[in-house]
Enzyme design. Sequence first.
Site, PDB file in Angstrom:
ATOM      1  N   HIS A 277       0.775  -1.317   0.039  1.00 23.14           N
ATOM      2  CA  HIS A 277       0.234  -0.066   0.115  1.00 23.14           C
ATOM      3  C   HIS A 277       0.906   1.398  -0.027  1.00 23.14           C
ATOM      4  O   HIS A 277       2.042   1.328   0.707  1.00 23.14           O
ATOM      5  CB  HIS A 277      -1.096   0.091   1.201  1.00 23.14           C
ATOM      6  CG  HIS A 277      -0.683   0.263   2.568  1.00 23.14           C
ATOM      7  ND1 HIS A 277      -0.294   1.630   3.074  1.00 23.14           N
ATOM      8  CD2 HIS A 277      -0.229  -0.492   3.603  1.00 23.14           C
ATOM      9  CE1 HIS A 277      -0.042   1.382   4.023  1.00 23.14           C
ATOM     10  NE2 HIS A 277       0.039   0.331   4.601  1.00 23.14           N
ATOM     11  N   ASP A 289       5.510   2.252   7.388  1.00 19.93           N
ATOM     12  CA  ASP A 289       4.234   1.866   6.938  1.00 19.93           C
ATOM     13  C   ASP A 289       3.550   3.010   5.837  1.00 19.93           C
ATOM     14  O   ASP A 289       2.895   3.772   6.428  1.00 19.93           O
ATOM     15  CB  ASP A 289       3.361   1.889   8.316  1.00 19.93           C
ATOM     16  CG  ASP A 289       2.012   1.288   8.005  1.00 19.93           C
ATOM     17  OD1 ASP A 289       1.722   0.823   6.872  1.00 19.93           O
ATOM     18  OD2 ASP A 289       1.175   1.454   8.978  1.00 19.93           O
ATOM     19  N   GLU A 323      -5.342   1.928   1.697  1.00 20.77           N
ATOM     20  CA  GLU A 323      -5.359   0.766   2.685  1.00 20.77           C
ATOM     21  C   GLU A 323      -5.781   1.463   4.016  1.00 20.77           C
ATOM     22  O   GLU A 323      -6.303   0.442   4.671  1.00 20.77           O
ATOM     23  CB  GLU A 323      -3.957   0.337   2.557  1.00 20.77           C
ATOM     24  CG  GLU A 323      -3.618  -1.170   3.479  1.00 20.77           C
ATOM     25  CD  GLU A 323      -3.460  -1.056   5.033  1.00 20.77           C
ATOM     26  OE1 GLU A 323      -3.227  -2.027   5.653  1.00 20.77           O
ATOM     27  OE2 GLU A 323      -3.156   0.085   5.229  1.00 20.77           O
ATOM     28  N   GLU A 324      -5.153   2.549   4.480  1.00 18.69           N
ATOM     29  CA  GLU A 324      -5.380   2.735   5.855  1.00 18.69           C
ATOM     30  C   GLU A 324      -6.649   3.016   6.005  1.00 18.69           C
ATOM     31  O   GLU A 324      -7.268   2.802   7.182  1.00 18.69           O
ATOM     32  CB  GLU A 324      -4.622   3.842   6.247  1.00 18.69           C
ATOM     33  CG  GLU A 324      -2.877   3.729   6.091  1.00 18.69           C
ATOM     34  CD  GLU A 324      -2.545   2.915   7.072  1.00 18.69           C
ATOM     35  OE1 GLU A 324      -3.065   2.252   7.838  1.00 18.69           O
ATOM     36  OE2 GLU A 324      -1.195   2.477   7.080  1.00 18.69           O
ATOM     37  N   ASP A 352       4.035  -5.101   3.707  1.00 18.22           N
ATOM     38  CA  ASP A 352       3.461  -4.037   4.480  1.00 18.22           C
ATOM     39  C   ASP A 352       4.160  -3.903   5.859  1.00 18.22           C
ATOM     40  O   ASP A 352       3.878  -4.638   6.674  1.00 18.22           O
ATOM     41  CB  ASP A 352       1.849  -4.380   4.808  1.00 18.22           C
ATOM     42  CG  ASP A 352       1.095  -3.054   5.482  1.00 18.22           C
ATOM     43  OD1 ASP A 352       2.018  -2.036   5.640  1.00 18.22           O
ATOM     44  OD2 ASP A 352      -0.053  -3.062   5.709  1.00 18.22           O
ATOM     45  N   HIS A 450       1.992   4.517  13.112  1.00 24.01           N
ATOM     46  CA  HIS A 450       0.724   5.560  12.618  1.00 24.01           C
ATOM     47  C   HIS A 450       1.007   6.897  13.329  1.00 24.01           C
ATOM     48  O   HIS A 450       0.015   7.415  13.832  1.00 24.01           O
ATOM     49  CB  HIS A 450      -0.548   4.787  13.264  1.00 24.01           C
ATOM     50  CG  HIS A 450      -1.100   3.683  12.052  1.00 24.01           C
ATOM     51  ND1 HIS A 450      -2.319   3.185  12.198  1.00 24.01           N
ATOM     52  CD2 HIS A 450      -0.404   3.407  11.136  1.00 24.01           C
ATOM     53  CE1 HIS A 450      -2.269   2.229  11.161  1.00 24.01           C
ATOM     54  NE2 HIS A 450      -1.322   2.293  10.377  1.00 24.01           N
TER      55      HIS A 450
HETATM   56 ZN   LIG Z   1       0.447  -0.703   6.426  1.00 23.36          ZN
END
Ligand SMILES: [Zn+2]
Length: 508
Positions: A277, A289, A323-324, A352, A450
């Site tokens: 992603h 990420d 994706e998120e 990922d 995140h």
């Molecule tokens: Zn991810």
Amino acid sequence: MKQRRNIRRAAIAASIGLAASFAPPALADNGTNTAPLRAAVSATNIMKHLAALQAVADANGGTRAAFTPGYEASARYIERKLRAAGYTPVRQTFPYERYDTVSASLERLSPSPKTYAYDAPDGFLDMEYSGSGDVTAPLTAVDINLAGDRASTSGCEAADFGAFSPGNIALIQRGTCSFRIKADNAAAAGATGVIIFNQGNDDPADERFALFGGTLGAPQAGIPVVSTSFATGAELAGLTGVSMHLAVNSTLTKLTSFNILADTGGRADRTVLVGAHLDSVPEGPGINDNGTGTAAILETAIRLKASGQTPVNRVRFAFWGGEEPGLVGSDFYTSQLTASQIKAHAVNLNFDMVGSPNFVRFVYDGDGSSFGTKGPNGSGLVEKVFLDYFKSQNLPTAPTQFDGRSDYSGFINNGIPAGGLFTGAEDLKTVAEAAVFGGTPNVAHDACYHQACDTIRNVNTTVLEQMADAIAHSTLTFAMTTSAINGTSKGNGSGNVDLEFKASKLLK
Ligand SMILES: [Zn+2]
């Protein structure tokens, strides 16, 4: 709006050690020599792509999230590099309906009035894709189990609502089936609102007791749906004559984003889908990420083309959007495949987070040997290609569960074999993991998961190089194989999977 709580169970097998001992050669592995491609795919070049993605974030408010200028700029970088390498990248546009909470409130009017605070430990949260509504009504518990092991199928069957009075608010316990099924059954029985409380079953990490956030997965016509802790639900269930006021005011906003797809030559009826992603979370630049997976498959694509080899089987590199927010791009991709197109997908390799600072070399548990939830037929073979490779490099690995937290979800849901790599997110590294992989126990695999600090400094280049070599190896191995790697039961929904997550959001 506050960030939704992302709660997950620790998905780490107790047994960690060297990969399984040598077995007969994998069916899919024809002994392709992947050493030249592995040598060409270097962490040095991958870090150059990551520096470019960091610059994109820096120029766009610190994020590369879906539906933002930072995503568009990230996409243009990928497309430019793919074109320069000789590919013809294509954008695949998909729709998305974003859920936003405007306001929400929950009060007990009787007995003994009480106001529940939004997102407080003893308060409540609206579920993503809750309906809007403002209701005052009696509360009725539905097939809950507060005793013993607290095994719960509350609200999973229409029959649970046999004695339910239409117009009431349903008090439902988490467990067994998805929140969506519970909410839909309640709505069908005439409930005007739903309170889903945590299950309260055995869980040392408290994730089955505390307040949790969840998603109904997609917009629904309907009624307000909120979640609470186990203690709140159990207290309400123990009272008689309960009257509640429940209100959720939410909006849905129609948006579009896109995936980027780039194909090699080779047999289209045996497509090897290599995906990562491209979008970050809104809170940060998303370099581990998932800049790492993005940059690693980009560099693999560039070096594969430069090698002059024409794959036996077509490789489709996919840079997923959305994706998120909930695997939106990859779910759209698989949802629009015809039955014959599904059959033409031999395998999905998903990457990922492959540069986590306090890493574990996780391989998806395709055969279900560690977690009991196996991927479609063929997924065990995909896992074995990775395990054999790491074994050949004397690098230990650990299994990670197919639980729905990344873009393989739509593939395994359609019976397409899948596998891939992951180096860890918010879970704390265990003492046992540190003994095998080094690093710091009791610290997250990625302490910046995140967050705004997921920058170019949030990457371990040693593990990135190891993972990139495994990505190059697996991509070329499946690209060149003449053996069968197809699953045996591919078709729309044939995977019939019942996953716990949609990206980082809880479904059940
Ligand atoms: Zn991810």
